[in-house]
Write a protein that holds these residues in place. Structure first.
Motif, PDB file in Angstrom:
ATOM      1  N   PRO A  73       0.806  -1.234   0.000  1.00  0.00           N
ATOM      2  CA  PRO A  73       0.000   0.000   0.000  1.00  0.00           C
ATOM      3  C   PRO A  73       0.827   1.267   0.000  1.00  0.00           C
ATOM      4  CG  PRO A  73      -0.042  -1.053   2.162  1.00  0.00           C
ATOM      5  CD  PRO A  73       0.618  -2.015   1.239  1.00  0.00           C
ATOM      6  N   CYS A  74       2.067   1.216   0.527  1.00  0.00           N
ATOM      7  CA  CYS A  74       2.902   2.424   0.539  1.00  0.00           C
ATOM      8  C   CYS A  74       3.191   2.885  -0.884  1.00  0.00           C
ATOM      9  CB  CYS A  74       4.200   2.164   1.289  1.00  0.00           C
ATOM     10  SG  CYS A  74       5.170   0.769   0.670  1.00  0.00           S
ATOM     11  N   GLN A  75       3.530   1.936  -1.765  1.00  0.00           N
ATOM     12  CA  GLN A  75       3.819   2.286  -3.151  1.00  0.00           C
ATOM     13  C   GLN A  75       2.546   2.696  -3.879  1.00  0.00           C
ATOM     14  OE1 GLN A  75       5.949  -0.697  -5.338  1.00  0.00           O
ATOM     15  NE2 GLN A  75       6.035   0.493  -7.211  1.00  0.00           N
ATOM     16  N   ASP A  76       1.423   2.074  -3.519  1.00  0.00           N
ATOM     17  CA  ASP A  76       0.161   2.381  -4.200  1.00  0.00           C
ATOM     18  C   ASP A  76      -0.282   3.808  -3.950  1.00  0.00           C
ATOM     19  OD1 ASP A  76      -2.268   1.558  -5.682  1.00  0.00           O
ATOM     20  OD2 ASP A  76      -3.247   1.876  -3.752  1.00  0.00           O
ATOM     21  N   VAL A  77      -0.065   4.327  -2.725  1.00  0.00           N
ATOM     22  CA  VAL A  77      -0.531   5.688  -2.436  1.00  0.00           C
ATOM     23  C   VAL A  77       0.494   6.741  -2.833  1.00  0.00           C
ATOM     24  CG1 VAL A  77      -1.962   4.878  -0.519  1.00  0.00           C
ATOM     25  CG2 VAL A  77       0.355   5.720  -0.067  1.00  0.00           C
ATOM     26  N   CYS A  78       1.714   6.334  -3.156  1.00  0.00           N
ATOM     27  CA  CYS A  78       2.727   7.297  -3.589  1.00  0.00           C
ATOM     28  C   CYS A  78       2.303   7.912  -4.915  1.00  0.00           C
ATOM     29  CB  CYS A  78       4.081   6.602  -3.748  1.00  0.00           C
ATOM     30  SG  CYS A  78       5.358   7.661  -4.463  1.00  0.00           S
ATOM     31  N   PRO A  79       2.216   9.244  -5.019  1.00  0.00           N
ATOM     32  CA  PRO A  79       1.796   9.863  -6.289  1.00  0.00           C
ATOM     33  C   PRO A  79       2.692   9.487  -7.456  1.00  0.00           C
ATOM     34  CG  PRO A  79       1.753  11.462  -4.505  1.00  0.00           C
ATOM     35  CD  PRO A  79       2.421  10.242  -3.959  1.00  0.00           C
ATOM     36  N   ALA A  80       3.979   9.215  -7.186  1.00  0.00           N
ATOM     37  CA  ALA A  80       4.908   8.846  -8.254  1.00  0.00           C
ATOM     38  C   ALA A  80       5.042   7.343  -8.418  1.00  0.00           C
ATOM     39  CB  ALA A  80       6.282   9.455  -7.975  1.00  0.00           C
ATOM     40  N   LYS A  81       4.353   6.571  -7.561  1.00  0.00           N
ATOM     41  CA  LYS A  81       4.435   5.094  -7.583  1.00  0.00           C
ATOM     42  C   LYS A  81       5.892   4.624  -7.465  1.00  0.00           C
ATOM     43  CE  LYS A  81       0.015   4.231  -7.907  1.00  0.00           C
ATOM     44  NZ  LYS A  81      -0.457   5.569  -7.496  1.00  0.00           N
ATOM     45  N   THR A  82       6.631   5.260  -6.568  1.00  0.00           N
ATOM     46  CA  THR A  82       8.035   4.905  -6.348  1.00  0.00           C
ATOM     47  C   THR A  82       8.149   3.476  -5.827  1.00  0.00           C
ATOM     48  OG1 THR A  82       8.448   7.214  -5.777  1.00  0.00           O
ATOM     49  CG2 THR A  82      10.151   5.620  -5.183  1.00  0.00           C
ATOM     50  N   ASN A  83       9.178   2.772  -6.280  1.00  0.00           N
ATOM     51  CA  ASN A  83       9.424   1.404  -5.818  1.00  0.00           C
ATOM     52  C   ASN A  83      10.005   1.461  -4.410  1.00  0.00           C
ATOM     53  OD1 ASN A  83      10.099  -1.255  -5.372  1.00  0.00           O
ATOM     54  ND2 ASN A  83      11.373  -1.470  -7.193  1.00  0.00           N
ATOM     55  N   ILE A  84       9.146   1.637  -3.441  1.00  0.00           N
ATOM     56  CA  ILE A  84       9.583   1.833  -2.059  1.00  0.00           C
ATOM     57  C   ILE A  84      10.258   0.589  -1.487  1.00  0.00           C
ATOM     58  CG2 ILE A  84       8.762   2.276   0.298  1.00  0.00           C
ATOM     59  CD1 ILE A  84       6.664   4.168  -0.995  1.00  0.00           C
ATOM     60  N   PRO A  85       9.665  -0.612  -1.604  1.00  0.00           N
ATOM     61  CA  PRO A  85      10.370  -1.795  -1.082  1.00  0.00           C
ATOM     62  C   PRO A  85      11.736  -1.985  -1.732  1.00  0.00           C
ATOM     63  CG  PRO A  85       8.080  -2.320  -1.561  1.00  0.00           C
ATOM     64  CD  PRO A  85       8.330  -0.958  -2.128  1.00  0.00           C
ATOM     65  N   GLY A  86      11.832  -1.672  -3.030  1.00  0.00           N
ATOM     66  CA  GLY A  86      13.100  -1.843  -3.732  1.00  0.00           C
ATOM     67  C   GLY A  86      14.189  -0.945  -3.197  1.00  0.00           C
ATOM     68  N   TYR A  87      13.881   0.327  -2.967  1.00  0.00           N
ATOM     69  CA  TYR A  87      14.956   1.219  -2.517  1.00  0.00           C
ATOM     70  C   TYR A  87      15.251   1.041  -1.035  1.00  0.00           C
ATOM     71  CZ  TYR A  87      12.208   5.245  -0.537  1.00  0.00           C
ATOM     72  OH  TYR A  87      11.422   6.076   0.209  1.00  0.00           O
TER      73      TYR A  87
END
Length: 474
Positions: A46-60
């Motif tokens: 859900p963190c990546q889903d709500v990011c306006p830029a759809k950043t790969n949060i788990p990846g970074y």
């Protein structure tokens, strides 16, 4: 190491100076176009889903854990071109959606600060590598060097176009440079990330105002395309008596003066009106100018402020008071200088349409607050006078927030707009391909006037006016 080997073993060893540590490698990569998979990923991450830029949060985050800070920076930069900037000023919607913050899971991951850490800790020798397309011999002019203009310039340069940015102010960056204080966003970091964009061969002309130094018509003749990315630079007004008195500052003008190295008058007692980031920035800047009694005054309650919890804590830590459920009704002066603000108390009331809770002034509740200065941080609107003629809708910046919340198919993605002989806009051609969208239109025949689009629009692009037909017997 061969590429295939990366997926053939379960574990790899990474060495960083004197430290050796292991991470689990990816065993298999599967690509999908099934909408059900996208829905599942949205629930799972859900963190990546709500990011306006759809950043790969788990990846970074994984790359930060592995101390591969350059890789973490690149993962961020693939979604937004200013990772170091966003790591300091992002409003962090990802953190409120983080699954680690759910009941019994503890607290949310500090996602934003991890973004900041990868920008700060990447090696000095790190080189940004981007896949460039062949030159197209096409020339594009971009009006404005704020985040939107910089992002457009970067992507167009990647695609092989020759890009020229026109900026009316002395320095690039727009609101990042002139609207946000340096204690929140260091200017050396900002300029570094701007230079990382300009290094692609993008030209920048500052102190060039469209309309006075060069006309929009001239740009259209000289370039194959023109992108208008002028942002929201016109401060909203109180529309109450006394707002033109001396030492009544507009929030953006106040911050611009501070960021240019000036010392706008604050005095000892400062009243800030507004509930957003600019209001907090103005209040914290007033403290640094020597004010000892600074308050933020809002119409609703604190939970409705358009800032994150960190900003609230920073303001409280610096001794800034927040007064809720009040709104100014008059600004009082002695001669030309402000001396006090008359407030009215307000109450919250539920309504059936967005935003569902509004503030209502309470009659006969006025009270007077003595002040040395007032800062009106009420937000900004686009300045259509930036260009010498009416802005073409095909050149506007757009998003899909309104489409996402519309309960009916009433908001259309448009790829072409036809102009009638009398100059008015006529029929339009729809598209389902986001890459072909040039404008967004509301189909009034299908619109049910629910107000959802109005509530979510981040730029106040939509207005709704209620009309009634009343027949009167004469």
């Amino acid at each position: 190491m061969k590429r295939n080997d990366l997926y053939s073993k379960e574990e790899k060893l990474f060495q960083d100076k004197n430290k050796i540590y292991s991470v689990q490698s990816v065993k298999q990569i599967v690509y999908s176009t099934d909408i059900r998979d996208f829905g599942q990923v949205a629930k799972s991450v859900p963190c990546q889903d709500v990011c306006p830029a759809k950043t790969n949060i788990p990846g970074y985050i994984r790359a930060v854990y592995e101390k591969r800070y350059g890789r973490a920076y690149e993962l961020n930069r693939s979604a937004n071109i200013l990772p170091g900037v966003l790591g300091r000023i992002c409003s962090r919607p990802c953190e409120s959606a983080c699954r680690h913050g759910e009941p019994d899971n503890g607290i949310s991951v500090g996602i934003c600060h991890l973004k900041r850490s990868c920008a700060d800790l990447k090696p000095g020798s790190h080189r940004i590598i981007e896949g460039l397309y062949a030159p197209t011999d096409k020339r594009v002019a971009i009006i404005g060097s704020g985040p939107a203009g910089l992002a457009a310039a970067h992507d167009l340069a990647i695609l092989g176009h020759k890009v020229m940015i026109f900026e009316r102010l002395e320095k690039p960056g727009g609101m990042l440079m002139y609207g946000i204080p340096e204690f929140r966003l260091p200017r050396d970091l900002l300029m570094l990330e701007i230079k990382n964009i300009l290094r692609l061969g993008i030209e920048l002309k500052t102190n060039k105002a469209i309309g006075s130094d060069i006309s929009l018509t001239q740009l259209e003749k000289e370039y194959d395309a023109v992108v208008v990315a002028t942002g929201c630079v016109t401060p909203r007004k109180f529309d109450i008596p006394g707002e033109d008195l001396e030492n009544v500052h507009k929030g953006l003008d106040f911050m611009k003066a501070v960021n240019e190295g000036q010392t706008p008058f604050a005095g000892d007692k400062v009243v800030v009106i507004g509930a957003g980031f600019t209001a907090v920035d103005c209040a914290r800047s007033a403290i640094r100018l020597g004010a000892s009694d600074v308050s933020i005054n809002i119409r609703k309650t604190i939970e409705y402020m358009r800032i994150d919890e960190t900003e609230k804590q920073e303001a409280e830590f610096e001794g800034i008071k927040t007064y809720s459920l009040i709104q100014p009704s008059k600004i009082i002066g002695d001669g030309n200088k402000v001396t006090a603000v008359e407030f009215k108390r307000t109450r919250m009331e539920k309504i059936d349409t967005p935003p569902y809770r509004i503030s209502i002034p309470i009659e006969n509740s006025q009270f007077i607050v003595p002040v040395d200065s007032v800062i009106a941080a009420l937000g900004q609107t686009p300045d259509e006078a930036v260009v010498s003629r009416e802005i073409d809708p095909l050149a506007c910046i757009y998003c899909s927030a309104c489409i996402d919340v519309a309960p009916k198919d009433c908001i259309k993605m448009i790829e072409n707009i036809f102009v009638n002989p009398d100059g008015t806009y006529g029929r339009y051609e729809e598209t389902e391909d986001w890459s072909r969208v040039v404008s967004i239109a509301i189909d009034n025949a299908n619109c049910i006037r629910c107000g959802q689009c109005l509530a979510v629009c981040p730029m106040d692009c939509i207005s709704v006016i209620k009309t009634e037909l009343i027949e009167i017997d004469t």
